[in-house]
Design an enzyme around this catalytic site. Structure first.
Site, PDB file in Angstrom:
ATOM      1  N   HIS A  39       0.852  -1.179   0.000  1.00 19.79           N
ATOM      2  CA  HIS A  39       0.000   0.000   0.000  1.00 19.79           C
ATOM      3  C   HIS A  39       0.890   1.232   0.000  1.00 19.79           C
ATOM      4  O   HIS A  39       2.103   1.134   0.176  1.00 19.79           O
ATOM      5  CB  HIS A  39      -0.949   0.024   1.199  1.00 19.79           C
ATOM      6  CG  HIS A  39      -0.246   0.063   2.516  1.00 19.79           C
ATOM      7  ND1 HIS A  39       0.315   1.205   3.046  1.00 19.79           N
ATOM      8  CD2 HIS A  39       0.013  -0.912   3.403  1.00 19.79           C
ATOM      9  CE1 HIS A  39       0.878   0.929   4.204  1.00 19.79           C
ATOM     10  NE2 HIS A  39       0.711  -0.350   4.443  1.00 19.79           N
ATOM     11  N   ASP A  63      -1.742 -18.758  13.568  1.00 21.25           N
ATOM     12  CA  ASP A  63      -0.560 -19.316  14.230  1.00 21.25           C
ATOM     13  C   ASP A  63      -0.516 -18.894  15.690  1.00 21.25           C
ATOM     14  O   ASP A  63      -0.514 -17.699  16.020  1.00 21.25           O
ATOM     15  CB  ASP A  63       0.701 -18.840  13.498  1.00 21.25           C
ATOM     16  CG  ASP A  63       1.924 -19.623  13.916  1.00 21.25           C
ATOM     17  OD1 ASP A  63       2.434 -19.367  15.021  1.00 21.25           O
ATOM     18  OD2 ASP A  63       2.376 -20.479  13.136  1.00 21.25           O
ATOM     19  N   SER A  97       3.168  -4.670   7.167  1.00 19.65           N
ATOM     20  CA  SER A  97       2.671  -4.447   5.804  1.00 19.65           C
ATOM     21  C   SER A  97       3.731  -4.846   4.788  1.00 19.65           C
ATOM     22  O   SER A  97       4.881  -4.422   4.880  1.00 19.65           O
ATOM     23  CB  SER A  97       2.319  -2.977   5.609  1.00 19.65           C
ATOM     24  OG  SER A  97       1.220  -2.620   6.389  1.00 19.65           O
TER      25      SER A  97
END
Length: 459
Positions: free
Chosen positions: A239, A376, A391
């Site tokens: 992004h 997890d 990110s």
């Protein structure tokens, strides 16, 4: 008999209406462009949609209406020998939805990321982050606001001279005196505009001001998604880096990546996303950022990440060659188990389990293509889920790179959005030097980006 006919007519009408509604919805929501592999099996596929949608090469006719053997023979791209042709999208394999374009390419082989990296960027101009008041001899006023300047405008010139920093704007304004006009050129909605502003002398410090704050640089931490060994390009974040105040994508004039060491994690909770804590290991640049886009940041890295970030898991000790992973096309991504590679300690990524819960093909949305959930236990124990700084963490499914994490859900940090690897790859090709024919890239999310910001008062 009439009742039966009436019921049948109503049923057919309602069924037809529903069918048209579904077809219309998929017409707008499904992509118009697809990458396909050069294997024959990759030319016919189904999409991960609620109702079954099949995609296959479409037949076509020449001017004499004689059938060609196969749509794959439409033409060959002279530059890269890729085969471009049309494909037909059909609901349940029966009802046509639309015709789309397909490009048959050699499947990209990329070096898997997951390593953290520091980001330093200088903006192309100075971003107006806030408008304020100037206390002058005749009371308070805001010359910038009165002239039409708004938060988010990007100042590119002052009095016709290009500016490259906050200091340039401040110096140009302060050189004026009461009654003298300052000409400000700025970008808004991709259009250049110019206004005239008369600076006011502040009674507080005697300097001339116009009533605005601007920003020209930013720094932070993100995660590398992939590295392309064919052309030394990279991609990350998934992004754009956005201004923390205006929310707009920061236009960059230059940018660098530097090595980072993750020293700790602030665990995320409902309503309070966590973050990775790290330090820049060196001021020496290991990569040049070429683009800051909605799909991530892209650039060139002269040395592979194994050297730049000391990530030993990307190298084969016997062959001394970088190990690559094939990129998945968007139609190959499936709802179900997958893994994420990310770094929460040091500078070496580890693999963690996740679940891809939803897939969205809407072409208008380039970054929120999947909804993922961290499953997890070890990662949940350490981070609480997705945290700022993750990110760009690559997602792998069935031995292929399928995407990268981009956003976290504030109300549920175990979940977040992810981007298709294909979307990042497509965008990365815009920033590869002309003498290279291949591509690769990476980036960060506006909502997750945390960095150091440098300010300079101009009013």
């Amino acid at each position: 008999m009439r009742k039966i006919v009436k019921k049948l007519t109503s049923t057919v009408f309602i069924g037809t209406l529903l069918l048209c509604t579904v077809i219309g919805f998929y017409y707008t929501q499904l992509p118009d462009n697809y990458y396909l592999s050069n294997e024959a099996s990759g030319r016919f596929f189904g999409l991960e949609t609620f109702f079954d949608v099949k995609v296959s090469p479409s037949e076509y006719h020449n001017q004499n209406n004689s059938r060609k053997n196969d749509a794959l023979q439409v033409f060959k791209n002279a530059e890269n020998s890729n085969c471009d042709y049309e494909v037909q999208l059909k609901l349940f394999g029966l009802f046509p939805i639309k015709t789309a374009q397909a490009e048959e390419i050699e499947r990209p082989e990329l070096v898997l990321g997951g390593t953290p990296f520091g980001i330093k960027i200088l903006t192309d101009g100075a971003i107006v982050t806030e408008l304020g008041m100037v206390e002058g001899e005749h009371g308070f006023s805001s010359p910038a606001r009165e002239a039409g300047i708004k938060s988010g405008d990007v100042i590119t010139k002052v009095n016709g001279i290009e500016i490259s920093s906050n200091a340039d704007v401040a110096n140009a304004v302060q050189q004026k005196s009461n009654g003298e006009i300052t000409q400000i050129t700025f970008i808004r909605d991709d259009k250049e505009r110019t206004v005239n502003i008369t600076p006011k002398r502040s009674t507080q410090d005697g300097s001339y001001k116009i009533g605005m704050w601007v920003r020209d640089s930013s720094a932070g931490i993100g995660t590398l998604t992939f590295y392309n060994p064919n052309n030394s390009s990279f991609g990350g974040l998934g992004h754009a880096i956005c201004d923390i105040d205006t929310g707009q994508i920061m236009p960059i004039s230059s940018g660098q990546t530097v090595p980072v060491y993750i020293s700790g994690v602030v665990k995320g909770y409902t309503g309070a996303p966590g973050e990775l804590c790290g330090t820049f290991v060196s001021r020496v640049s290991v990569g040049e950022i070429k683009g800051n886009t909605e799909s991530g940041i892209f650039g060139i890295m002269p040395d592979p990440p194994v050297n730049a970030f000391d990530c030993c898991e990307n190298i084969d000790e016997k062959s001394n060659e970088l190990q690559t992973i094939p990129m998945a096309y968007k139609q190959e991504v499936k709802v179900g188990p997958a893994t994420i590679f990310t770094t929460i300690d040091g500078n070496t990524p580890k693999e963690y389990d996740i679940m891809i819960e939803k897939i969205d093909y809407n072409p208008q949305n380039q970054t929120k293509n999947m909804v993922v959930k961290i499953t997890d236990r070890n990662l949940l124990k350490e981070t609480g889920g997705i945290v700022q700084g993750m990110s760009g963490s690559p997602i792998v499914q069935n031995g292929k790179l399928v995407g990268a994490v981009t956003h976290v859900f504030v109300g549920d940090p175990t979940r977040g959005y992810a981007i298709f690897a294909e979307n990042m790859y497509r965008k990365s090709q815009q920033f590869v030097p002309e003498n290279n024919n291949d591509s690769t890239i990476t980036i960060i999310d506006c909502n997750e980006y945390e960095g150091e910001y440098y300010f300079d008062e101009v009013a």
